[in-house]
Motif scaffolding. Structure first.
Motif, PDB file in Angstrom:
ATOM      1  N   THR A   2       0.803  -1.221   0.000  1.00  0.00           N
ATOM      2  CA  THR A   2       0.000   0.000   0.000  1.00  0.00           C
ATOM      3  C   THR A   2       0.838   1.275   0.000  1.00  0.00           C
ATOM      4  OG1 THR A   2      -0.142  -0.045   2.411  1.00  0.00           O
ATOM      5  CG2 THR A   2      -1.924  -1.125   1.173  1.00  0.00           C
ATOM      6  N   LYS A   3       2.177   1.116   0.092  1.00  0.00           N
ATOM      7  CA  LYS A   3       2.996   2.324   0.060  1.00  0.00           C
ATOM      8  C   LYS A   3       4.350   2.047  -0.576  1.00  0.00           C
ATOM      9  CE  LYS A   3       4.605   1.834   4.819  1.00  0.00           C
ATOM     10  NZ  LYS A   3       4.723   2.498   6.117  1.00  0.00           N
ATOM     11  N   LEU A   4       4.923   3.107  -1.093  1.00  0.00           N
ATOM     12  CA  LEU A   4       6.248   3.077  -1.699  1.00  0.00           C
ATOM     13  C   LEU A   4       7.092   4.088  -0.938  1.00  0.00           C
ATOM     14  CD1 LEU A   4       8.254   2.409  -4.026  1.00  0.00           C
ATOM     15  CD2 LEU A   4       7.227   4.328  -5.254  1.00  0.00           C
ATOM     16  N   THR A   5       8.228   3.635  -0.403  1.00  0.00           N
ATOM     17  CA  THR A   5       9.103   4.518   0.364  1.00  0.00           C
ATOM     18  C   THR A   5      10.483   4.526  -0.267  1.00  0.00           C
ATOM     19  OG1 THR A   5       7.890   4.053   2.401  1.00  0.00           O
ATOM     20  CG2 THR A   5      10.094   4.964   2.641  1.00  0.00           C
ATOM     21  N   PHE A   6      11.057   5.703  -0.415  1.00  0.00           N
ATOM     22  CA  PHE A   6      12.413   5.830  -0.923  1.00  0.00           C
ATOM     23  C   PHE A   6      13.013   7.134  -0.407  1.00  0.00           C
ATOM     24  CE2 PHE A   6       9.579   7.765  -3.979  1.00  0.00           C
ATOM     25  CZ  PHE A   6      10.211   8.959  -4.339  1.00  0.00           C
TER      26      PHE A   6
ATOM     27  N   ASN B 240       0.131  11.242  -9.881  1.00  0.00           N
ATOM     28  CA  ASN B 240       1.481  11.754  -9.749  1.00  0.00           C
ATOM     29  C   ASN B 240       1.525  12.708  -8.572  1.00  0.00           C
ATOM     30  OD1 ASN B 240       1.011  14.573 -10.765  1.00  0.00           O
ATOM     31  ND2 ASN B 240       0.403  13.445 -12.578  1.00  0.00           N
ATOM     32  N   VAL B 241       2.721  12.858  -8.038  1.00  0.00           N
ATOM     33  CA  VAL B 241       2.921  13.675  -6.848  1.00  0.00           C
ATOM     34  C   VAL B 241       4.131  14.558  -7.084  1.00  0.00           C
ATOM     35  CG1 VAL B 241       3.431  13.605  -4.374  1.00  0.00           C
ATOM     36  CG2 VAL B 241       2.022  11.825  -5.380  1.00  0.00           C
ATOM     37  N   ASN B 242       4.042  15.818  -6.691  1.00  0.00           N
ATOM     38  CA  ASN B 242       5.184  16.718  -6.716  1.00  0.00           C
ATOM     39  C   ASN B 242       5.747  16.816  -5.306  1.00  0.00           C
ATOM     40  OD1 ASN B 242       5.042  17.370  -9.469  1.00  0.00           O
ATOM     41  ND2 ASN B 242       3.455  18.874  -9.074  1.00  0.00           N
ATOM     42  N   ILE B 243       7.047  16.558  -5.186  1.00  0.00           N
ATOM     43  CA  ILE B 243       7.702  16.557  -3.884  1.00  0.00           C
ATOM     44  C   ILE B 243       8.787  17.622  -3.889  1.00  0.00           C
ATOM     45  CG2 ILE B 243       9.070  15.167  -2.289  1.00  0.00           C
ATOM     46  CD1 ILE B 243       7.718  12.728  -3.860  1.00  0.00           C
ATOM     47  N   GLN B 244       8.753  18.494  -2.904  1.00  0.00           N
ATOM     48  CA  GLN B 244       9.760  19.545  -2.785  1.00  0.00           C
ATOM     49  C   GLN B 244      10.988  18.980  -2.075  1.00  0.00           C
ATOM     50  OE1 GLN B 244       9.240  22.454  -4.357  1.00  0.00           O
ATOM     51  NE2 GLN B 244       7.281  21.558  -4.939  1.00  0.00           N
ATOM     52  N   LEU B 245      12.123  19.023  -2.761  1.00  0.00           N
ATOM     53  CA  LEU B 245      13.368  18.541  -2.167  1.00  0.00           C
ATOM     54  C   LEU B 245      14.253  19.736  -1.815  1.00  0.00           C
ATOM     55  CD1 LEU B 245      14.271  15.590  -4.569  1.00  0.00           C
ATOM     56  CD2 LEU B 245      13.146  15.481  -2.336  1.00  0.00           C
ATOM     57  N   PRO B 246      14.715  19.818  -0.580  1.00  0.00           N
ATOM     58  CA  PRO B 246      15.632  20.889  -0.194  1.00  0.00           C
ATOM     59  C   PRO B 246      17.034  20.601  -0.734  1.00  0.00           C
ATOM     60  CG  PRO B 246      15.238  19.437   1.659  1.00  0.00           C
ATOM     61  CD  PRO B 246      14.356  18.959   0.540  1.00  0.00           C
ATOM     62  N   ALA B 247      17.857  21.608  -0.801  1.00  0.00           N
ATOM     63  CA  ALA B 247      19.224  21.445  -1.299  1.00  0.00           C
ATOM     64  C   ALA B 247      20.091  20.690  -0.301  1.00  0.00           C
ATOM     65  CB  ALA B 247      19.834  22.816  -1.581  1.00  0.00           C
ATOM     66  N   ASN B 248      20.948  19.814  -0.832  1.00  0.00           N
ATOM     67  CA  ASN B 248      21.977  19.123  -0.047  1.00  0.00           C
ATOM     68  C   ASN B 248      21.452  18.385   1.179  1.00  0.00           C
ATOM     69  OD1 ASN B 248      24.112  20.015  -1.755  1.00  0.00           O
ATOM     70  ND2 ASN B 248      23.882  22.022  -0.811  1.00  0.00           N
ATOM     71  N   GLN B 249      20.312  17.731   1.022  1.00  0.00           N
ATOM     72  CA  GLN B 249      19.717  17.032   2.161  1.00  0.00           C
ATOM     73  C   GLN B 249      18.967  15.803   1.663  1.00  0.00           C
ATOM     74  OE1 GLN B 249      17.498  19.615   4.809  1.00  0.00           O
ATOM     75  NE2 GLN B 249      16.076  17.985   5.295  1.00  0.00           N
ATOM     76  N   TRP B 250      19.182  14.665   2.306  1.00  0.00           N
ATOM     77  CA  TRP B 250      18.408  13.471   1.996  1.00  0.00           C
ATOM     78  C   TRP B 250      17.007  13.625   2.568  1.00  0.00           C
ATOM     79  CZ3 TRP B 250      19.634   9.780  -1.332  1.00  0.00           C
ATOM     80  CH2 TRP B 250      20.967   9.637  -1.696  1.00  0.00           C
ATOM     81  N   THR B 251      16.007  13.269   1.773  1.00  0.00           N
ATOM     82  CA  THR B 251      14.612  13.402   2.180  1.00  0.00           C
ATOM     83  C   THR B 251      13.909  12.058   2.030  1.00  0.00           C
ATOM     84  OG1 THR B 251      14.597  15.695   1.400  1.00  0.00           O
ATOM     85  CG2 THR B 251      12.440  14.636   1.725  1.00  0.00           C
ATOM     86  N   ALA B 252      13.277  11.573   3.086  1.00  0.00           N
ATOM     87  CA  ALA B 252      12.483  10.353   3.018  1.00  0.00           C
ATOM     88  C   ALA B 252      11.145  10.668   2.371  1.00  0.00           C
ATOM     89  CB  ALA B 252      12.265   9.780   4.411  1.00  0.00           C
ATOM     90  N   VAL B 253      10.770   9.862   1.392  1.00  0.00           N
ATOM     91  CA  VAL B 253       9.507  10.075   0.677  1.00  0.00           C
ATOM     92  C   VAL B 253       8.687   8.808   0.814  1.00  0.00           C
ATOM     93  CG1 VAL B 253       8.455  10.546  -1.557  1.00  0.00           C
ATOM     94  CG2 VAL B 253      10.637  11.614  -0.970  1.00  0.00           C
ATOM     95  N   THR B 254       7.448   8.924   1.249  1.00  0.00           N
ATOM     96  CA  THR B 254       6.531   7.798   1.314  1.00  0.00           C
ATOM     97  C   THR B 254       5.258   8.163   0.555  1.00  0.00           C
ATOM     98  OG1 THR B 254       7.390   7.023   3.428  1.00  0.00           O
ATOM     99  CG2 THR B 254       5.198   6.252   2.803  1.00  0.00           C
ATOM    100  N   LEU B 255       4.928   7.363  -0.439  1.00  0.00           N
ATOM    101  CA  LEU B 255       3.704   7.565  -1.212  1.00  0.00           C
ATOM    102  C   LEU B 255       2.741   6.453  -0.839  1.00  0.00           C
ATOM    103  CD1 LEU B 255       5.373   8.288  -4.650  1.00  0.00           C
ATOM    104  CD2 LEU B 255       4.646   9.927  -2.929  1.00  0.00           C
ATOM    105  N   THR B 256       1.529   6.812  -0.478  1.00  0.00           N
ATOM    106  CA  THR B 256       0.530   5.832  -0.062  1.00  0.00           C
ATOM    107  C   THR B 256      -0.500   5.660  -1.154  1.00  0.00           C
ATOM    108  OG1 THR B 256       0.851   6.495   2.225  1.00  0.00           O
ATOM    109  CG2 THR B 256      -1.132   5.254   1.729  1.00  0.00           C
ATOM    110  N   ARG B 257      -0.770   4.410  -1.478  1.00  0.00           N
ATOM    111  CA  ARG B 257      -1.777   4.093  -2.502  1.00  0.00           C
ATOM    112  C   ARG B 257      -3.163   4.254  -1.887  1.00  0.00           C
ATOM    113  NH1 ARG B 257      -3.747  -1.321  -4.505  1.00  0.00           N
ATOM    114  NH2 ARG B 257      -2.678  -2.065  -2.667  1.00  0.00           N
ATOM    115  N   ALA B 258      -4.005   4.908  -2.623  1.00  0.00           N
ATOM    116  CA  ALA B 258      -5.372   5.127  -2.131  1.00  0.00           C
ATOM    117  C   ALA B 258      -6.194   3.877  -2.193  1.00  0.00           C
ATOM    118  CB  ALA B 258      -6.039   6.217  -2.965  1.00  0.00           C
TER     119      ALA B 258
END
Length: 75
Positions: A28-32, A57-75
């Motif tokens: 139900t989710k994709l994490t990266f 589709n989803v737009n994700i704001q990524l800050p500079a020089n920082q790893w960001t955890a992203v989790t997308l949940t399926r509806a």
């Protein structure tokens, strides 16, 4: 764990696939994690079949020089 790097200037894309497919009924989710050297918007499209309809589709704001955890949940 494993990693992949995709570096684009301008337009580009990364497509991942699996020969025998992956069942989506129990997933139900994709994490990266994503990293950007400069602040940017990452657009993620999810499609369960090559010829299938996008699940959205989803737009994700990524800050500079920082790893960001992203989790997308399926509806």
């Amino acid at each position: 764990s494993r990693s992949i790097r995709a570096a684009f200037s301008g337009w580009g894309g990364l497509s991942l696939s699996h020969n025998s497919g992956i069942t989506t009924t129990s997933n139900t989710k994709l994490t990266f994690w994503a990293y950007a050297p400069v602040a940017t918007t990452l657009r993620v499209n999810i499609q369960t079949q090559d010829s299938g309809v996008e699940m959205g589709n989803v737009n994700i704001q990524l800050p500079a020089n920082q790893w960001t955890a992203v989790t997308l949940t399926r509806a």
